[in-house]
Write a protein that holds these residues in place. Structure first.
Motif, short mmCIF file in Angstrom:
data_model
loop_
_atom_site.label_atom_id
_atom_site.label_comp_id
_atom_site.label_asym_id
_atom_site.label_seq_id
_atom_site.Cartn_x
_atom_site.Cartn_y
_atom_site.Cartn_z
N ASN A 136 0.85 -1.37 -0.15
CA ASN A 136 -0.06 0.02 0.05
C ASN A 136 0.83 1.42 0.11
OD1 ASN A 136 -2.57 -0.90 0.28
ND2 ASN A 136 -2.05 -2.13 2.21
N GLU A 158 1.59 2.45 -3.41
CA GLU A 158 0.53 3.28 -4.04
C GLU A 158 -0.05 4.84 -3.32
OE1 GLU A 158 -3.63 1.14 -4.74
OE2 GLU A 158 -2.34 -0.51 -4.40
N ASN A 201 -3.25 -2.86 -8.55
CA ASN A 201 -3.63 -1.93 -7.50
C ASN A 201 -4.99 -1.99 -6.98
OD1 ASN A 201 -1.21 -0.42 -7.61
ND2 ASN A 201 -1.68 0.91 -9.41
N LYS A 203 -1.71 -8.42 -3.89
CA LYS A 203 -0.91 -7.32 -4.84
C LYS A 203 0.18 -7.75 -5.40
CE LYS A 203 0.77 -2.71 -4.79
NZ LYS A 203 0.11 -2.01 -5.61
#
Lengths: 460, 724
Positions: free
Chosen positions: B211, B214, B264, B281
């Motif tokens: 995460n 992102e 994503n 992911k």
């Protein structure tokens, strides 16, 4: 007008840091009196005294005291800010090492007034001697029953803990101090109107009273002699009451702490400190390095007082009065000031983190003789972009002095840029103040020295 | 206080850029500005994290309306991301001063940014690039030497850190502190030297590390699996749902020339908010595994012989017809996988029930293979889970039973952590080993391995004195007492039941005891956490020996009649064999043809040895799968299937939310989607028009299954829909 020794009474009395001596000179009488009073009456007494925060911002102390919720069941805390990091300021050092009981008494009274069970003294990491003195005084106070449970039979319980800082200027900012105290990274937290005030949600989200060491040291005198008595000092000023300790340093004959009444002319303070040394006066930074400089012509009729100095374009600040004589090269001085703030920026917000470092880089380039004329305006513009845009007051504190240096002594900067050397380069008096040749400056551009070789050979 | 279910917000009047509007009190100004379309650039602000106001990019001028109508302006600009809206707030987001301030902040940020955009993975989708384009200065006045720091430092297997590019927004540090809770990243040093890094430069070991890639607004944190594999403008993005567990996280699959290069998170506030776990992911790469099946194959001696789809169907149907003629009803059996879409599973049960006239179908590989309808639904009113993600936040107490949440259900773990952190939800955990939930649990019950039933009985006994005394083998009685009193005091407890219950030797008694516990507690809710992406869908679609789609019993003539009318053939009324019974029937030779669709019992069955023996003993094993699994080695006929990325369909997650996924890439070779294989078999056996696409199958499902009545593709949208 002139010198009044309330807090610095300790100077005249040997061993004032010992409990017996302190008691013999009226120590802990204020606490006895306060414990007989209603809590609100204590706050009202502080209100009458007109006491304002001595840490720099000059916020009326009683508003904080009164803002602590009066009927909630959360624990309350008192936090004493003794993280005295402002260059030029050393008043807390003397207060803690010579009169620790005065501070402790003030803290217990504050704790009583805001219903706090626990207090913390956040002492600057370098002040080991002070911490020892405060520790000794705390032990004596516990033994004598001024601390602990059921203080003097009043049913009020209070404990005081010492917390040593770890060498960060930023932790003197009240919200960063709370973070640091709670074991977090010493970074400032959101303030009103973005978050509740510390008096509502401070340390561990509980109501917290944060006062400067000097502010709390004033409290026993106010309680013992009454608020009106304290307010008579400085009655001539607009809204400043009582006394303020100024730490006079720089080009004066007798540097040291001087406690003066508000309303005293600034030049009287310099006279007390023995007058300017080694030449005529060039300028005074009245409130610690983060305050704008007052050039000599403005110093003549400057009166010490929160509003009075504001009108002159500077501030009382924390009382770190730095005196510069005529041989001082302001460009060097600006560089050293900027370097301090670049070193102490916590890194949280963009303007302060990047702006302070940029300013040092530009000033360093000017010192190396590679300055450009537009750099001076660029510096001013960077100051504008930091001032008021940063997260906490550290950014403002970094921008104000630089802006004032350029505004008041622009010709020195222009001379330096034009000729690649200081206006005082040939002055033997000034040369003494320049950094020695080959002096390895702290260079904020060099990262290797912190990283070592740990990362050098790492790659994906 | 747990989050209240629904509160009518108090509205306040504010004004932004001269436009008056009403917003809920306390809403952040930056969110309020979105309502009128005023763009405020941001770096550090993130919707799902606490605002900090670090980057100063969102500065706006504000003022307050005085009673006389005049506006008092604040002298300094304020950050919009931290400012709660109050009555009479006035804000200007585009004033001359603000435009200057934004330019200044971007100039500050760029003085140390290397501007290596052409070789940066973020280039093209970089907030720093975008904001600079819109608000930044055209040139820099910075002529000093930029800082130089190690580039591409490997933080972990997945994440690389480029310190030069970092703009110190603190999103990654705050993520590990606030959201994932492992506090792996921190700022080292201070001022201009500040660096986000792991403590002591150790490895970044988090289950949610992806995460931070992102949320990084620059290319400072990049994915090591995606580095330099594509540019944002040459990838094709498709919406999808994660296939790794039953949490149903919404995803984007980014593909470049038919290869998935990056996964994503896709925002869905009701499900994963905007997070993913590292498994979903980075480890979801099986669609490009080297052992993908691309062609139907039959076993010839020890070798595989490639054959055509037509030959494969002929062979399969010949063997099935033979078995139906010679054997009885038990001769055919089928097990479906729990990663198949609802559409595939529905056609699967239709094919076997209607065309091959058998109820020997199942999907379960756990020890519990009982009748959920009778065991749970009849008592509690819902078959597996009575709650959704949001309920965790409003519950007073959540009891995590027999589940290592972070491992089995990562997204439920994150949501539970949020509920505990933000809403003060209390947590009670029972697990034989140490689990991260213990860190924030009020009471932690560590029981001896296998002691689940004793524990539940002990709890039941504490809750009522009439219940028979439990055996002595229970954990610390003190914590049991504490747990029981906590349970009794909190009306509306949610019990999350994990893998340890499904695989308990006495799974049925345990499940019944848990149902009893939920009934005993005031307003108690039970949620049975399912293992795989579409386990819930397999239950809903009736891939069970005794239940039709929609949990109607097979021996219920009226329920059967509806399906018979739709399929125009009679359906068998006798309940069939469950997975274990199928395997035992294989051993005795009763089952002659075993059809395994997307299921891998040799690895996943609780007793792999039994599965292996059964598969070796069975006459004819058909394996339909995307990969050459362990199970496929026992096959006589191999049918290549598609993964979720190559086909379209829906998954139903643990909270019964039906969510669509779209086709992202082309299937390799001759592989076909599962639903298409079943449809073609249906055509060959029944001579009836099969459905042509998943959308049509979903229409049929919504007509026949009452709970899916409003789950047509039009109604589902891209955020899914929870059936009640």
């Amino acid at each position: 007008m002139g010198e009044v020794r309330l807090l610095l009474k300790c100077r005249e009395i040997p061993h004032y840091d010992e409990l017996e001596v302190y008691e013999a000179h009226g120590g802990y009488q204020a606490l006895r009196k306060a414990l007989q009073m209603d809590r609100q009456a204590v706050i009202d007494e502080v209100k009458k005294s007109g006491l304002r925060g001595r840490g720099g911002a000059g916020f009326p102390a009683w508003i904080k005291w009164n803002g602590i919720p009066k009927d909630d069941d959360k624990p309350h805390y008192v936090l004493c800010n003794s993280d005295e990091g402002e260059p030029g300021t050393f008043k807390d050092f003397e207060l803690m090492s010579r009169a620790p009981h005065q501070l402790i008494e003030g803290m217990i009274i504050a704790g009583y007034a805001v219903r706090a069970r626990t207090s913390y003294i956040y002492i600057r990491g370098e002040y080991v001697e002070c911490a020892r003195q405060v520790r000794k005084a705390l032990d004596q106070a516990y033994r004598a029953g001024y601390l602990g449970t059921n203080i003097l039979g009043s049913g009020f319980d209070h404990d005081i803990y010492i917390h040593m800082g770890a060498g960060s200027y930023e932790c003197g900012e009240e919200s960063a101090m709370m973070s640091s105290l709670m074991g977090e990274r010493g970074m400032p937290r959101l303030k009103f109107p973005h978050a509740p005030l510390p008096v509502i949600a401070g340390v561990w989200d509980c109501p917290t009273l944060i006062n400067n060491c000097e502010t709390l040291s004033c409290v026993p005198h106010i309680i013992l002699n009454g608020g009106e008595w304290y307010a008579q000092y400085g009655a001539g000023t607009k809204n400043s009451r009582g006394t303020k300790i100024f730490s006079v340093s720089g080009h004066v004959n007798r540097p040291g702490n001087y406690e003066v009444e508000f309303g005293t002319p600034l030049m009287d303070l310099i006279e007390m400190a023995g007058g300017v040394k080694g030449g005529k006066l060039k300028g005074i930074i009245p409130g610690g390095s983060s305050m704008p400089i007052l050039p000599a012509d403005k110093c003549e009729d400057a009166i010490i007082g929160y509003e009075e100095l504001m009108e002159k374009g500077s501030m009382v600040g924390s009382g770190g009065c730095i005196v510069l004589n005529e041989h001082t090269c302001i460009v060097h001085f600006a560089w050293r000031t900027a370097e301090f703030y670049a070193h102490e920026s916590c890194g949280k917000c963009t303007p302060c983190r990047e702006g302070t470092r940029w300013m040092v880089q530009i000033l360093e380039r000017i010192l190396q003789g590679k300055g450009r004329m537009e750099d001076i305006d660029l510096l001013l513009e960077i100051c504008d972009h930091i001032d008021g845009r940063s997260f906490c007051a550290l950014g403002d504190a970094a921008a104000w002095p630089i802006r004032a240096f350029i505004k008041n002594y622009r010709e020195e900067f222009e001379h330096f840029v034009k000729h690649g050397r200081s206006m005082y380069a040939d002055n033997p008096e000034s040369q003494k103040m320049f950094p020695p040749k080959g002096y390895q400056r702290y260079n904020p551009m060099r990262y290797e020295y912190t990283y070592g070789s740990v990362l050098a050979d790492a790659s994906v | 206080m747990p989050k209240p279910k629904h509160v009518e917000p108090k509205l306040v009047n504010i004004e932004i850029n001269g436009i008056p509007l009403q917003v809920p009190e306390g809403e952040l100004l930056i969110e309020a500005a979105k309502r009128i379309g005023a763009d405020i650039p941001i770096f550090c602000y993130h919707k799902y994290m606490k605002p900090v106001g670090m980057c100063r990019m969102c500065l706006v001028e504000i003022g307050t309306k005085q009673p006389d109508g005049s506006v008092r302006k604040m002298p300094k600009p304020q950050t919009a991301c931290t400012l709660p809206c109050t009555e009479g707030l006035v804000a200007w987001t585009e004033s001359e001063q603000i435009i200057k301030d934004r330019r200044a902040i971007l100039e500050f940020l760029l003085i140390n940014h290397p501007l290596d955009c052409p070789i940066c993975d973020r280039g093209g989708e970089c907030p720093l690039q975008n904001n600079t384009q819109f608000y930044g200065p055209p040139v820099s006045r910075y002529i000093e030497i930029k800082r130089h720091l190690p580039k591409a430092f490997p933080l972990s297997k997945y994440v690389a850190l480029d310190l030069e590019r970092c703009i110190h927004c603190g999103r990654c540090v705050r993520f590990t502190e606030e959201i994932s809770g492992d506090a792996q990243l921190a700022f080292l040093f201070r001022g201009a030297q500040m660096q986000p890094h792991t403590f002591q430069l150790t490895e970044f070991t988090s289950r949610f590390s992806g995460n931070v890639i992102e949320i990084c607004p620059v290319g400072a944190l990049t994915s090591r699996t995606y580095r330099f594999r594509a540019r944002p403008w040459d990838i094709v993005t498709q919406k999808s749902i994660c296939s790794m567990c039953s949490n149903g996280c919404n995803l984007y699959l980014d593909s470049r020339s038919g290869q998935i290069v990056r996964i994503n998170a896709r925002e869905n506030p009701a499900v994963n908010e905007t997070w993913t776990c590292d498994k979903g992911k980075f480890e979801q790469t099986y669609m490009h595994a080297p052992n993908r099946l691309t062609q139907p194959m039959r076993r010839r001696g020890g070798d595989w012989e490639p054959i055509s789809w037509a030959d494969a169907y002929d062979l399969l149907l010949a063997r099935i017809n033979e078995a139906r003629k010679t054997g009885d009803r038990q001769a055919i059996a089928a097990i479906a996988g729990q990663r198949l879409s609802n559409e595939s599973l529905y056609l699967f049960q239709k094919l076997f029930r209607a065309a091959f006239q058998t109820n020997n179908i199942d999907h379960r590989l756990t020890r519990y293979q009982g009748n959920l309808q009778a065991d749970v639904a009849a008592r509690l009113g819902y078959p597996t889970s009575g709650i959704e993600y949001g309920d965790l936040e409003s519950a007073p107490l959540v009891f995590v039973f027999g589940s290592d949440l972070i491992e089995e259900q990562p997204m439920i773990y994150l949501r539970l952590r949020k509920a505990w952190r933000h809403y003060g939800v209390k947590v009670l955990v029972a697990y034989p080993l140490s689990t991260p939930v213990e860190e924030f649990a009020e009471v932690s019950l560590r029981y001896p391995v296998g002691g689940e039933l004793d524990l539940v009985k002990a709890l039941l006994q504490r809750l009522s004195d009439s219940f028979p005394a439990s055996p002595s083998q229970s954990p610390n009685p003190v914590s049991i007492d504490a747990a029981a009193s906590l349970l009794a005091q909190s009306p509306g407890v949610i019990i999350l039941v994990g893998e340890k219950a499904w695989n308990h030797p006495e799974a049925q008694s345990l499940l019944l005891a848990l149902v009893e516990l939920a009934q005993r507690l005031p307003d108690g809710k039970l949620a049975l956490l399912l293992p795989e992406a579409n386990s819930q869908g397999a239950l809903d679609m009736g891939v069970l020996p005794d239940l039709l789609p929609g949990y109607a019993s097979v021996d219920d003539a009226t329920a059967r009649a509806r399906f018979e009318a739709a399929y125009s053939v009679p359906l068998p009324a006798q309940p069939g064999l469950n997975t274990d019974a199928i395997f035992h029937a294989c051993l005795t030779g009763e089952v002659q043809v075993l059809y395994l669709a997307g299921v891998n019992p040799v690895e996943r069955h609780y007793d792999p040895a039994l599965a292996e023996r059964a598969l070796s003993a069975c006459d004819f094993v058909v394996v339909q799968d995307a990969l050459m699994t362990e199970t496929a080695h026992y096959a006589d006929l191999l049918l290549p299937a598609c993964t979720f990325a190559e086909s379209e369909g829906t998954f139903t997650n643990w909270e019964r939310r039906v969510q669509r996924f779209w086709k992202a890439i082309e299937p390799p070779g001759d592989a076909k989607p599962d639903w298409l294989i079943f449809a073609e078999l249906w055509l060959r056996t029944m001579r009836q028009t099969p459905p042509f696409n998943p959308r049509e199958i979903m229409c049929e499902i919504s007509e026949l299954v009452p709970s899916y009545a409003d789950c047509t593709y039009e109604m589902l949208g891209d955020q899914g829909r929870r059936w009640e």
